[in-house]
Write a protein that holds these residues in place. Structure first.
Motif, PDB file in Angstrom:
ATOM      1  N   GLU A  49       0.828  -1.204   0.000  1.00 26.78           N
ATOM      2  CA  GLU A  49       0.000   0.000   0.000  1.00 26.78           C
ATOM      3  C   GLU A  49       0.867   1.262   0.000  1.00 26.78           C
ATOM      4  N   ASP A  50       2.069   1.146   0.551  1.00 25.19           N
ATOM      5  CA  ASP A  50       2.938   2.323   0.663  1.00 25.19           C
ATOM      6  C   ASP A  50       3.310   2.875  -0.703  1.00 25.19           C
ATOM      7  N   ASP A  51       3.483   2.004  -1.690  1.00 24.60           N
ATOM      8  CA  ASP A  51       3.795   2.469  -3.045  1.00 24.60           C
ATOM      9  C   ASP A  51       2.636   3.286  -3.625  1.00 24.60           C
ATOM     10  N   LYS A  52       1.402   2.845  -3.351  1.00 26.35           N
ATOM     11  CA  LYS A  52       0.218   3.570  -3.826  1.00 26.35           C
ATOM     12  C   LYS A  52       0.129   4.935  -3.148  1.00 26.35           C
ATOM     13  N   ILE A  53       0.472   4.974  -1.870  1.00 25.97           N
ATOM     14  CA  ILE A  53       0.433   6.232  -1.117  1.00 25.97           C
ATOM     15  C   ILE A  53       1.475   7.213  -1.663  1.00 25.97           C
ATOM     16  N   ASP A  54       2.657   6.695  -1.951  1.00 25.15           N
ATOM     17  CA  ASP A  54       3.715   7.551  -2.511  1.00 25.15           C
ATOM     18  C   ASP A  54       3.288   8.144  -3.853  1.00 25.15           C
ATOM     19  N   GLN A  55       2.639   7.325  -4.682  1.00 23.20           N
ATOM     20  CA  GLN A  55       2.184   7.808  -5.988  1.00 23.20           C
ATOM     21  C   GLN A  55       1.089   8.851  -5.821  1.00 23.20           C
ATOM     22  N   ALA A  56       0.194   8.624  -4.860  1.00 25.40           N
ATOM     23  CA  ALA A  56      -0.882   9.590  -4.601  1.00 25.40           C
ATOM     24  C   ALA A  56      -0.299  10.938  -4.194  1.00 25.40           C
ATOM     25  N   LYS A  57       0.750  10.908  -3.388  1.00 26.59           N
ATOM     26  CA  LYS A  57       1.415  12.145  -2.959  1.00 26.59           C
ATOM     27  C   LYS A  57       1.976  12.893  -4.172  1.00 26.59           C
ATOM     28  N   LYS A  58       2.604  12.178  -5.076  1.00 25.98           N
ATOM     29  CA  LYS A  58       3.164  12.809  -6.270  1.00 25.98           C
ATOM     30  C   LYS A  58       2.064  13.432  -7.127  1.00 25.98           C
ATOM     31  N   ASP A  59       0.950  12.716  -7.271  1.00 24.18           N
ATOM     32  CA  ASP A  59      -0.161  13.220  -8.084  1.00 24.18           C
ATOM     33  C   ASP A  59      -0.733  14.517  -7.497  1.00 24.18           C
ATOM     34  N   ILE A  60      -0.886  14.541  -6.174  1.00 21.55           N
ATOM     35  CA  ILE A  60      -1.439  15.724  -5.508  1.00 21.55           C
ATOM     36  C   ILE A  60      -0.485  16.905  -5.627  1.00 21.55           C
ATOM     37  N   GLU A  61       0.791  16.654  -5.410  1.00 22.33           N
ATOM     38  CA  GLU A  61       1.771  17.733  -5.517  1.00 22.33           C
ATOM     39  C   GLU A  61       1.814  18.297  -6.942  1.00 22.33           C
ATOM     40  N   SER A  62       1.682  17.422  -7.926  1.00 18.11           N
ATOM     41  CA  SER A  62       1.685  17.862  -9.324  1.00 18.11           C
ATOM     42  C   SER A  62       0.480  18.757  -9.612  1.00 18.11           C
TER      43      SER A  62
END
Length: 216
Positions: A49-62
């Motif tokens: 799940e941590d990989d999905k969370i990291d990707q979500a963070k990148k999407d939001i920051e973008s």
């Protein structure tokens, strides 16, 4: 027209934030269930799940950067977007859930007898804090955010109980030192999750009041 587009993208941003929060909640739930049931497969799922969370963070920051650079938001909007720095706290919560699961995998290789009730209570309280802090941000609810901040004292008290329990384990059976240390680390990770939920609540207050002094 531009304002309507901005409002739509701001809503998308909030939706993504809550989706990330749901991933974090799921990760904590999987981590504590894996610990309680000594379930290695569940622990591995929590780590994934941590990989999905990291990707979500990148999407939001973008998306945040896109809004800031292309939509020329007014001051109140800037407060709202800058409050989304809370995604860093959500990402760290995901990291801690993964850390708990990694320790769970190590513990599964030994027979441990410690009472996990305190850790279960910490998991429930910290998950509740994460959810309520995000609700406070979405609702612009300062009082709810303050309640989350106050709840951090409960988590801190539970962590003190964990430390007392660890001391008791080692005193009664020095051979259980490794198990006691692992349980202490899990308690510390939950205590840190509480701290990050508190940070999110402080960002929620900032998004309403615009006072940076409230953010530690």
């Amino acid at each position: 027209m531009m304002r309507k587009l901005f409002d739509q993208e701001l809503k998308t941003l909030n939706d993504k934030l809550f989706s990330m929060g749901a991933l974090v909640e799921k990760s904590i739930e999987k981590a504590i269930n894996a610990l309680i049931n000594s379930n290695v497969e569940e622990a591995k799922k929590a780590i994934e799940e941590d990989d999905k969370i990291d990707q979500a963070k990148k999407d939001i920051e973008s998306l945040c950067m896109k809004l800031l650079l292309t939509q020329q938001p007014v001051a109140s909007d800037l407060r709202h977007i800058s409050a989304l720095k809370m995604v860093t706290d959500l990402e760290r919560i995901g990291d801690h859930a993964a850390d708990i699961s990694e320790i769970t995998i190590l513990l599964s290789r030994m027979e441990y007898t410690s009472d996990l009730d305190i850790l279960k209570r910490m998991a429930v309280k910290t998950t509740e804090m994460v959810i309520r802090s995000l609700e406070a941000f979405s609702e612009g609810n300062v009082e709810k955010a303050k309640e989350v901040i106050n709840d951090d004292d409960i988590v801190d008290e539970l962590f003190l109980n964990v430390k007392d329990n660890v001391i008791s384990i080692i005193s009664s059976n020095p051979n259980k030192g490794g198990e006691a240390t692992d349980l202490l680390m899990i308690g510390k990770y939950f205590e840190r999750i509480g701290d990050h939920a508190t940070n999110i609540a402080e960002w929620a207050i900032y998004s309403v009041q615009g006072d940076i002094n409230v953010v530690q």
